[in-house]
Design an enzyme around this catalytic site. Structure first.
Site, mmCIF file in Angstrom:
data_model
loop_
_atom_site.group_PDB
_atom_site.id
_atom_site.type_symbol
_atom_site.label_atom_id
_atom_site.label_comp_id
_atom_site.label_asym_id
_atom_site.label_seq_id
_atom_site.Cartn_x
_atom_site.Cartn_y
_atom_site.Cartn_z
ATOM 1 C CE1 TYR A 1 5.168 16.844 0.708
ATOM 2 C CE2 TYR A 1 4.599 15.613 2.681
ATOM 3 C CZ TYR A 1 5.528 16.304 1.927
ATOM 4 O OH TYR A 1 6.806 16.438 2.390
ATOM 5 N N GLY B 1 -5.816 13.803 6.197
ATOM 6 C CA GLY B 1 -4.460 13.553 5.704
ATOM 7 C C GLY B 1 -3.421 13.434 6.802
ATOM 8 C CB SER C 1 8.093 13.659 3.788
ATOM 9 O OG SER C 1 7.092 13.645 4.758
ATOM 10 C CE LYS D 1 8.319 15.404 -0.871
ATOM 11 N NZ LYS D 1 9.395 16.035 -1.658
#
Ligand code: UDP
Length: 339
Positions: A151, A299, A126, A155
């Site tokens: 998140y 975030g 991502s 990654k």
């Protein structure tokens, strides 16, 4: 015919990619635990391609189940590993779940590659790994910054795990794709994003609001340092993104990759703010959206868009759909899926 395991094959990007793979002559099977998808995707794939795909409903965190599936399938030529949790905002509140799911799923896939000698792996990463980059657009060699969410950190860690894996095990080749913001739907109107969990991504939130499923939507912050104060992203049509995977498989299978890991940005190269995305939706569909400005979402990075030169040069990948096509196809899908 090369046989490809697609994890997360019933999810949004996975299902659209399977359509492109079938149309390019690949034999595909899927593993998906339906945590944010359903078997309806398999019917949609069949409606478009005429092919019925097999899905195994197992959790990748269960290594024994994964091994059983692969053993039953026999020779597997490559893996495209989509299956992961992906909601930035959600990950802030459920970090353990994100680490458990995204990291252990990948570790088991790598174990399966070793055990069953599966040479090629395309990994879904991502653009969030860049964090708030110092310079835009980002290239693949732009240094990654502090992750803004759990998140994004999963990654970053997954990319590191793959790096370490290729040092220890040199018979495997990887392509890591850093997706920008996938959106839109298949042009047939037969397939699009169908999340089981409440949609959190901007484009489905826009179409659900326009449809009347939501009273109104919130723009998360208008005081960022961008041209209109709202966050800026690079929205990539899901079928353009899907096709990048097919090209990557061909790149690997035709032995064009000279490295154990090749990294590509998969974005259009154009930045669009949240306010501009809403304008693009209104202009391309004629629908007015009700929205208000709310606080920043935890975030979120401020702005990110891609330099896509590397994918164009090495893969011959050229995205062909713009933000207006994204909005039109997403809206057609919203209308269709509620019928
Ligand atoms: N966004 C928003 N309202 C929403 C959903 C998203 O303003 O209801 C914004 C979000 O803050 C971000 C952009 O839209 O700036 C894209 O968010 P999305 O969740 O789609 O993707 P992300 O970039 O977080 O992976």
């Amino acid at each position: 015919m090369k046989k490809i395991l697609v994890t997360g094959g019933c999810g949004y990007i996975g299902s659209h990619t399977i359509v492109d793979l079938i149309e390019s002559g690949f034999d595909v099977f899927s593993i998906d635990n339906f945590s944010n998808s359903s078997a309806v995707s398999l019917d949609q794939i069949e409606a478009i391609t005429g092919k019925k795909i097999k899905n195994y409903e197992i959790d990748l965190r269960n290594q024994a189940d994964l091994f059983d599936v692969i053993e039953g399938e026999g020779q597997v030529d490559g893996i495209i590993h989509f299956a992961a949790l992906k909601a930035v905002g959600d990950s802030v509140f459920q970090p353990n779940l994100y680490y458990d799911n995204n990291l252990n799923g990948l570790l088991n896939i790598l174990e399966a590659q070793k055990k069953y000698n599966i040479p090629y792996h395309i990994f879904s990463s991502s653009c969030s790994v860049y964090g708030n980059a110092d310079e835009l657009p980002v290239t693949e060699s732009t240094p990654t910054k502090e992750a803004e969410s759990p998140y994004a950190r999963t990654k970053q860690i997954c990319e590191d795990i793959i790096k370490d894996f290729t040092v220890a095990h040199q018979d495997f080749q990887f392509v890591t794709l850093r997706y920008f913001n996938p959106a839109g739907a298949h042009e047939s109107g037969l397939m699009g994003e169908s999340p089981i969990n409440k949609a959190a991504n901007l484009v489905p939130v826009i179409t659900e609001t326009a449809y009347g499923k939501r009273e109104s939507m919130t723009i998360f912050g208008d005081d960022y340092d961008t041209r209109d104060g709202s966050c800026l992203r690079d929205y990539i049509h899901v079928m353009d993104l899907a096709h990048a995977h097919t090209l990557c498989l061909e790149f690997l299978l035709n032995k064009k990759s000279e490295k154990s890991i090749e990294l590509f940005n998969v974005g259009t190269g154009s930045g669009v703010t949240v306010l501009e995305a809403i304008e693009a939706f209104e202009a391309s569909t004629g629908k007015k959206l009700k929205y208000s400005i709310g606080p920043r979402r935890e975030g979120d990075v401020i702005a990110v868009y891609a330099n896509k030169n590397k994918a164009e040069e090495l893969l011959g990948w050229h995205p062909t759909r713009d933000i207006s096509t994204i909005m039109k196809t997403a809206w057609e899908w919203e209308l269709k899926r509620n019928k």
